[in-house]
Design an enzyme around this catalytic site. Structure first.
Site, PDB file in Angstrom:
ATOM      1  N   HIS A  48       0.596  -1.033  -0.113  1.00 37.65           N
ATOM      2  CA  HIS A  48       0.187  -0.142  -0.119  1.00 37.65           C
ATOM      3  C   HIS A  48       0.972   1.242  -0.311  1.00 37.65           C
ATOM      4  O   HIS A  48       0.810   2.355  -1.060  1.00 37.65           O
ATOM      5  CB  HIS A  48      -0.886  -0.124   1.298  1.00 37.65           C
ATOM      6  CG  HIS A  48      -1.729   1.372   1.148  1.00 37.65           C
ATOM      7  ND1 HIS A  48      -3.195   1.086   0.609  1.00 37.65           N
ATOM      8  CD2 HIS A  48      -1.923   1.773   1.684  1.00 37.65           C
ATOM      9  CE1 HIS A  48      -3.975   2.125   0.650  1.00 37.65           C
ATOM     10  NE2 HIS A  48      -3.256   2.465   1.435  1.00 37.65           N
ATOM     11  N   HIS A  94     -10.300   2.848  -1.180  1.00 42.50           N
ATOM     12  CA  HIS A  94     -10.516   2.571  -0.004  1.00 42.50           C
ATOM     13  C   HIS A  94     -11.687   1.617  -0.209  1.00 42.50           C
ATOM     14  O   HIS A  94     -12.390   1.139   0.621  1.00 42.50           O
ATOM     15  CB  HIS A  94     -11.471   3.931   0.878  1.00 42.50           C
ATOM     16  CG  HIS A  94     -10.455   3.748   2.517  1.00 42.50           C
ATOM     17  ND1 HIS A  94     -10.773   4.219   2.679  1.00 42.50           N
ATOM     18  CD2 HIS A  94      -9.225   3.787   2.382  1.00 42.50           C
ATOM     19  CE1 HIS A  94      -9.976   4.212   3.950  1.00 42.50           C
ATOM     20  NE2 HIS A  94      -8.964   4.303   4.250  1.00 42.50           N
ATOM     21  N   HIS A  96     -10.795  -2.436   0.630  1.00 38.82           N
ATOM     22  CA  HIS A  96     -10.439  -3.529   1.998  1.00 38.82           C
ATOM     23  C   HIS A  96     -11.563  -2.946   2.806  1.00 38.82           C
ATOM     24  O   HIS A  96     -12.607  -3.511   3.494  1.00 38.82           O
ATOM     25  CB  HIS A  96      -9.052  -3.313   2.293  1.00 38.82           C
ATOM     26  CG  HIS A  96      -8.568  -4.616   0.973  1.00 38.82           C
ATOM     27  ND1 HIS A  96      -7.695  -4.212  -0.254  1.00 38.82           N
ATOM     28  CD2 HIS A  96      -7.874  -5.777   0.848  1.00 38.82           C
ATOM     29  CE1 HIS A  96      -7.213  -4.953  -0.624  1.00 38.82           C
ATOM     30  NE2 HIS A  96      -7.079  -5.928  -0.188  1.00 38.82           N
TER      31      HIS A  96
END
Length: 737
Positions: A48, A94, A96
């Site tokens: 990420h 966004h 997950h």
């Protein structure tokens, strides 16, 4: 097992580090890391934050143009829009968090992207979103689950954006079964700033103070960046504590305080405290500046008792910023933030050591060199392999025939086609009173720049079925469609930001999809002169081994020199002529027609021709500048038939069209680089001459008027079509409430 009982290797593995990465960390430090340091490396080297799997393929993106002020690498990208003003924009995922906790996941996604933009010194003027779910019709467990997810996501987006006073003016909501285990939530924000007043995330100047502002730090969101860098399994619900909790009212105060701060010459740089919390913000600021930093974590305002240095460094509590201030300006900054009733504290200073030194009540609890963490994360060269499912995907038998009427009724009533007013009516689209073309009005959205008399147009798009059958051409087509939607408003497309949503990068076939998609974006952006000025990569969108279709969402921004010349996309006046610009071929690969009538996502990708696409944009923009057009709409999902029907129902006017095609069902073909334009009779000859001058293929389709939709052998009462289009989605999404 408690961390005290685990050895360091077990702790590293529990933080999703590999043993090879753990050995690399020991080599960098020249010793064993402690628990805080393992947490720091795991966050900064997570997929990420570090883009370690994707960076190899992102490096070739075209990022420069005379109008680009700031490209990738900062909180948001910036383009010059003339008259001393700049557009600042970014799109983030966004995914997950929104699958685990839809309301807070979506809300904090909006909050995070808002901070990315106002950190640059901009005031937000528009939001969009791109949200994707599995099918929501019927009583299956998946349909019920995704109705729940969709309702929660929409409430979260509206709840945060509305409180912030930012209009949500467009976006897309699509459905595909590949999102059953991972819905996608991509949030886009655009802000306006003076072109010579852009703030960057820097921390330089030895002795300059490092200041913390915003909300207090709690334990919410701990491990969020690492969680977003792993696939889901059946126990994903247990990850709910890693989802942050947002407070838009505090963010509004933070926005106003920061904008007041920017008016004074008090700071060197500022950074949002987002994914990976204080770790990412501090290391990124020091890393960009090639400096070091000291931070006293016990001085960070805390919301909970008993918090540890690890908690402070990894917490993803929302509504926080890190500032590198000019020495001597501390009290003025404190006064500003205290006036807005926000926490503010001096927590450290800039050094020239090149190290991040962390202290806890006077004792050093961690020391890590900045550059290896922030700028030298591992770049992986993961194996790639073409997907086996592509073998034979182009060989589709379409000999079975369906009546166009049956096909139209099925396509026009599909969840992907019908109006999503149930969604966008929960968003405030008119706050700030600058919205010219908002949600539901078809194609690109537009917003007035009162300061200059210009308008900005924007659109977020990706046809995931096209990306599934051909990732390279599908990604290129996403750039083309997003730009086409912007051009249909009369604006010149200028630049994109992207959000690249893919499955597990450890799967060679997923990495092949990613690499191919990047090539498609590179080619399209280069040929269409729309550089990439920022973006986001979201990998591991996979549950129990099943990944999403390649979904490279593209947000395009364009400039219209005259806000009074924003083109509508709905039919305007009875008696006007309708033209189609561009060729129509029998191209059904990845089409909605093939999916619904043949139950397949397959076929040959439609032809991609960047010269045709650019010519279409230029023709529509020039025709609009000359005042020749009443409306314009691109032709995409569902072909000419669906595009004309949408123009009719949104404009509440009938249409009579007779189209000469190679095959009857070509009214549903999804050939690229086409548009339908509405022209008054007195301007039809001028439009034809312009098309001939520009070498643009065109043909007259028919007339606006009447009480029905008539397209070749398709007939539909206008009132019946409007009921389907405007009411079906509401009936479906509310069926179990």
């Amino acid at each position: 097992m408690q961390k005290e009982e685990m050895n360091l290797e077990e702790i590293a593995l529990a933080h999703s580090l590999t043993l090879e990465e753990f050995e690399n960390i020991k080599e960098i430090l020249g010793r064993d890391p402690n628990y805080v340091e393992i947490g720091i490396f795991s966050a900064m080297w997570s997929e990420h934050c570090s883009y370690k799997s994707s960076k190899k393929y992102l490096n070739g993106f075209p990022t420069k143009a005379p109008w680009v002020i700031q490209g990738p690498g900062e909180n948001a990208g910036v383009i010059d829009i003339g008259d001393g003003y700049a557009a600042v924009f970014k799109m983030e995922s966004h995914n997950h968090p929104s699958f685990i906790e839809p309301y807070q996941g979506a809300a904090t996604g909006v909050g995070g992207i808002l901070r990315d933009v106002f950190t640059m010194g901009a005031r937000h003027i528009a939001n969009m979103n791109s949200i994707r779910f599995a099918g929501i019709e019927g009583d299956s467990e998946i349909a019920q689950k995704h109705r729940f997810l969709l309702r929660g996501v929409v409430a979260g987006i509206g709840g945060y954006g509305n409180c912030m006073g930012v209009p949500t003016i467009g976006g897309e909501t699509t459905f595909e079964e590949c999102y059953a285990g991972n819905n996608l939530v991509n949030a886009f924000t655009l802000g306006l700033a003076k072109s010579d007043e852009i703030f960057l995330g820097l921390a330089e100047g030895v002795g300059n103070p490092v200041m913390y502002v915003g909300s207090k730090t709690g334990r919410d969101g701990l491990g969020g960046a690492v969680m977003s860098s792993a696939s889901f399994t059946e126990d994903s619900e247990s990850k709910r504590p890693t989802v942050q909790v947002g407070d838009p009212f505090t963010e509004k105060l933070l926005l106003e305080a920061c904008l007041e701060l920017f008016k004074e010459d008090l700071i060197i740089g500022i950074q949002d405290i987002g994914a990976a919390g204080l770790t990412s913000s501090s290391f990124e600021m020091a890393g960009r500046s090639e400096s070091g930093m000291i931070m006293h974590l016990d001085k960070v305002p805390a919301r909970e008792e008993g918090m540890t240095p690890y908690d402070f460094m990894l917490s993803e509590s929302q509504e926080r910023m890190l500032i590198c201030a000019k020495k001597g300006s501390e009290q003025k900054i404190i006064d500003i933030f205290e006036k807005w009733e926000l926490d503010v504290a001096v927590i450290g200073e800039v050094t020239n050591t090149g190290n991040m030194e962390l202290f806890w009540h006077g004792e050093k609890c961690a020391e890590v060199p900045v550059q290896p963490v922030s700028e030298q994360a591992p770049i992986l060269d993961r194996p790639v392999a073409k997907h086996a499912y592509l073998n034979g995907i182009e060989e589709i038998d379409m000999s079975k025939e369906f009546s166009n009427q049956i096909a139209f009724d099925k396509l026009f009533g599909d969840m992907e086609v019908v109006d999503k007013s149930w969604v966008y009516n929960q968003y405030d689209s008119m706050v700030q009173t600058n919205t010219i073309k908002g949600p539901g009005s078809l194609d690109g959205s537009s917003i007035r720049i009162k300061e200059t008399g210009k308008a900005l147009a924007m659109s977020a798009d990706c046809n995931t079925r096209l990306c599934y059958i051909n990732p390279e051409l599908g990604a290129a087509a996403a750039v083309m469609e997003s730009g086409r939607n912007v051009a249909m408003t009369g604006a010149v497309p200028k630049a994109i930001t992207d959000c690249l949503n893919f499955g597990n990068p450890q799967n060679p076939e997923v990495m092949w999809q990613f690499a191919q998609s990047c090539e498609g974006i590179k080619s399209a952006c280069k040929e269409l002169n729309t550089p990439v000025i920022g973006g986001n990569v979201s990998l591991y969108n996979e549950t129990n081994g099943v990944g999403v279709f390649p979904t490279p969402s593209i947000a395009m921004v364009g400039v219209n020199e005259d806000a009074n010349k924003v083109l509508p996309s709905a039919l305007q006046e009875d008696g006007n002529f309708l033209y189609i610009l561009g060729d129509t071929k029998s191209e059904f690969g990845g089409s909605l027609y093939m999916k619904l009538m043949f139950d397949k996502v397959a076929g040959v990708h439609p032809e991609v021709d960047f010269k045709k696409e650019l010519n279409l944009w230029n023709t529509v923009v020039e025709a609009n500048q000359e005042g020749l057009l009443k409306a314009a709409k691109d032709v995409n999902v569902g072909g000419i038939a669906v595009a004309l029907a949408k123009m009719a129902v949104v404009g509440n006017r009938g249409v009579e069209a007779a189209i000469s095609l190679e095959e009857d069902r070509d009214v549903f073909s999804e050939t690229l680089s086409r548009a339908i334009v509405e022209v008054s009779p007195e301007n039809s000859e001028k439009l034809e001459k312009l098309c001939e001058k520009k070498g643009m293929v065109y043909s007259k389709l028919g007339l606006v008027g009447g009480g029905k939709i008539s397209i070749n052998d398709i007939y539909k009462d206008l009132d019946s079509a409007r009921d389907t289009y405007f009411n079906k989605f509401k009936r479906v999404i509310e069926q179990d409430l």
